[in-house]
Design a protein around this motif. Sequence first.
Motif, PDB file in Angstrom:
ATOM      1  N   LYS A 237      -4.133   0.023   6.435  1.00  0.00           N
ATOM      2  CA  LYS A 237      -5.548  -0.158   6.788  1.00  0.00           C
ATOM      3  C   LYS A 237      -6.452   0.710   5.912  1.00  0.00           C
ATOM      4  O   LYS A 237      -7.515   0.263   5.471  1.00  0.00           O
ATOM      5  CB  LYS A 237      -5.773   0.159   8.269  1.00  0.00           C
ATOM      6  CG  LYS A 237      -5.239  -0.907   9.219  1.00  0.00           C
ATOM      7  CD  LYS A 237      -5.623  -0.595  10.656  1.00  0.00           C
ATOM      8  CE  LYS A 237      -5.132  -1.693  11.601  1.00  0.00           C
ATOM      9  NZ  LYS A 237      -5.492  -1.402  13.018  1.00  0.00           N
ATOM     10  N   GLU A 238      -6.030   1.956   5.670  1.00  0.00           N
ATOM     11  CA  GLU A 238      -6.820   2.844   4.820  1.00  0.00           C
ATOM     12  C   GLU A 238      -6.867   2.332   3.379  1.00  0.00           C
ATOM     13  O   GLU A 238      -7.905   2.405   2.713  1.00  0.00           O
ATOM     14  CB  GLU A 238      -6.235   4.259   4.843  1.00  0.00           C
ATOM     15  CG  GLU A 238      -6.444   5.003   6.147  1.00  0.00           C
ATOM     16  CD  GLU A 238      -7.928   5.216   6.458  1.00  0.00           C
ATOM     17  OE1 GLU A 238      -8.685   5.512   5.522  1.00  0.00           O
ATOM     18  OE2 GLU A 238      -8.313   5.073   7.636  1.00  0.00           O
ATOM     19  N   GLU A 239      -5.741   1.801   2.906  1.00  0.00           N
ATOM     20  CA  GLU A 239      -5.701   1.241   1.556  1.00  0.00           C
ATOM     21  C   GLU A 239      -6.620   0.026   1.444  1.00  0.00           C
ATOM     22  O   GLU A 239      -7.365  -0.119   0.467  1.00  0.00           O
ATOM     23  CB  GLU A 239      -4.267   0.835   1.194  1.00  0.00           C
ATOM     24  CG  GLU A 239      -3.321   1.997   0.996  1.00  0.00           C
ATOM     25  CD  GLU A 239      -3.548   2.729  -0.315  1.00  0.00           C
ATOM     26  OE1 GLU A 239      -3.043   2.281  -1.354  1.00  0.00           O
ATOM     27  OE2 GLU A 239      -4.244   3.759  -0.287  1.00  0.00           O
ATOM     28  N   ALA A 240      -6.582  -0.841   2.453  1.00  0.00           N
ATOM     29  CA  ALA A 240      -7.439  -2.030   2.442  1.00  0.00           C
ATOM     30  C   ALA A 240      -8.916  -1.638   2.489  1.00  0.00           C
ATOM     31  O   ALA A 240      -9.762  -2.246   1.817  1.00  0.00           O
ATOM     32  CB  ALA A 240      -7.092  -2.932   3.625  1.00  0.00           C
ATOM     33  N   LYS A 241      -9.223  -0.613   3.267  1.00  0.00           N
ATOM     34  CA  LYS A 241     -10.602  -0.127   3.370  1.00  0.00           C
ATOM     35  C   LYS A 241     -11.095   0.398   2.026  1.00  0.00           C
ATOM     36  O   LYS A 241     -12.228   0.105   1.604  1.00  0.00           O
ATOM     37  CB  LYS A 241     -10.656   0.980   4.425  1.00  0.00           C
ATOM     38  CG  LYS A 241     -12.036   1.555   4.676  1.00  0.00           C
ATOM     39  CD  LYS A 241     -11.971   2.634   5.750  1.00  0.00           C
ATOM     40  CE  LYS A 241     -13.331   3.288   5.979  1.00  0.00           C
ATOM     41  NZ  LYS A 241     -13.247   4.361   7.022  1.00  0.00           N
ATOM     42  N   LEU A 242     -10.247   1.150   1.342  1.00  0.00           N
ATOM     43  CA  LEU A 242     -10.612   1.697   0.039  1.00  0.00           C
ATOM     44  C   LEU A 242     -10.742   0.589  -1.008  1.00  0.00           C
ATOM     45  O   LEU A 242     -11.621   0.627  -1.876  1.00  0.00           O
ATOM     46  CB  LEU A 242      -9.549   2.715  -0.389  1.00  0.00           C
ATOM     47  CG  LEU A 242      -9.936   3.792  -1.401  1.00  0.00           C
ATOM     48  CD1 LEU A 242     -11.254   4.451  -1.043  1.00  0.00           C
ATOM     49  CD2 LEU A 242      -8.826   4.821  -1.512  1.00  0.00           C
TER      50      LEU A 242
END
Length: 340
Positions: A237-242
């Motif tokens: 999720k953090e990777e997708a957000k970035l």
Amino acid sequence: MATAFPFSAIVGQDEMKLALLIAAVDSRVGGVLAFGDRGSGKSTAVRALAGLLPKMKVVAGCRYNCDPDNKAEFCDDCRVRAAKSALKSTQVPVPVVDLPLGATEDRVVGALDLERALAGGEKSFEPGLLARAHRGFLYIDEANLLEDHLVDLLLDVAASGQNVVERDGLSIRHPARFVLVGTGNPEEGELRPQLLDRFGMSVEVKTPDDLPSRVEVVRRRDAFERDSAAFIEAWAKEEAKLRRKIIAAREQLSSVTVSDAALERAAKLCMTLGTDGLRGELTLMRAARALAALERAKAVTDDHLRRVAPPALRHRLRRNPLDDAGSTVRVDRAIAEIFG
């Protein structure tokens, strides 16, 4: 292919991570050089960036990753194909290509395809690492140890944006525009000034000196090595957000304004530091604009300039025999003088 550690899971090293994100938003910034302690996450961050970047559109079947929306920079093959019929496009991961220290010149620039030449007597070009890196990232680990003839070659290609091969009866010219990323340990030698000047930003990477950060680095690395799939899933999720943040910043980049006042601040800062040429101002402006786009700001502010000034300028300073302070200290002093 080894699985890369998630970019968003890297502990600390904020300046290096920000510089890499800025380069991902605007390739014209000119790349990133990360110098510092061994084992401090330099290579990990660069390889993690590859998995973070959104895919790019290329001409289907092109060996050089030509952009279907930029006909002016088509390779010869795409130009010929486009004259005959409409070109199809596809999406591929952004290339992050390693340039090994021991690579031969043929491996880097490309050479005659010996297999086809011997089998059918046909002269065919086998693209090299520069062709693979077009529109992506060319990564040099231990950049300060790169052989001089490869440094000269990189300087020529970086200046022109094209790779020209004239050998073995071949005459090939193809686009080769890439973001140069280098890492290294300053204890093992300095970078040649000509190559150093080609990096848009230079960041200093240090081993964390606080206990909680060091413990967290070890904890996350251990979790990744024990079950990389689960670790990557936990950070998905953090990777997708970035990734969405990078895409949004690229879309907003052209609309971010840079006022005359901001340009004057940038120029005054470079004059105070005595940087050679105007590359410092250009890099400072481009990096500040990319940072503003990442933060969804409509205009470049003093805060943006202050934050990107150290990596954009610290490697452009002349040696001053009357001032034994490090380049970072000198940049910080100039920032305090100009911005208050």
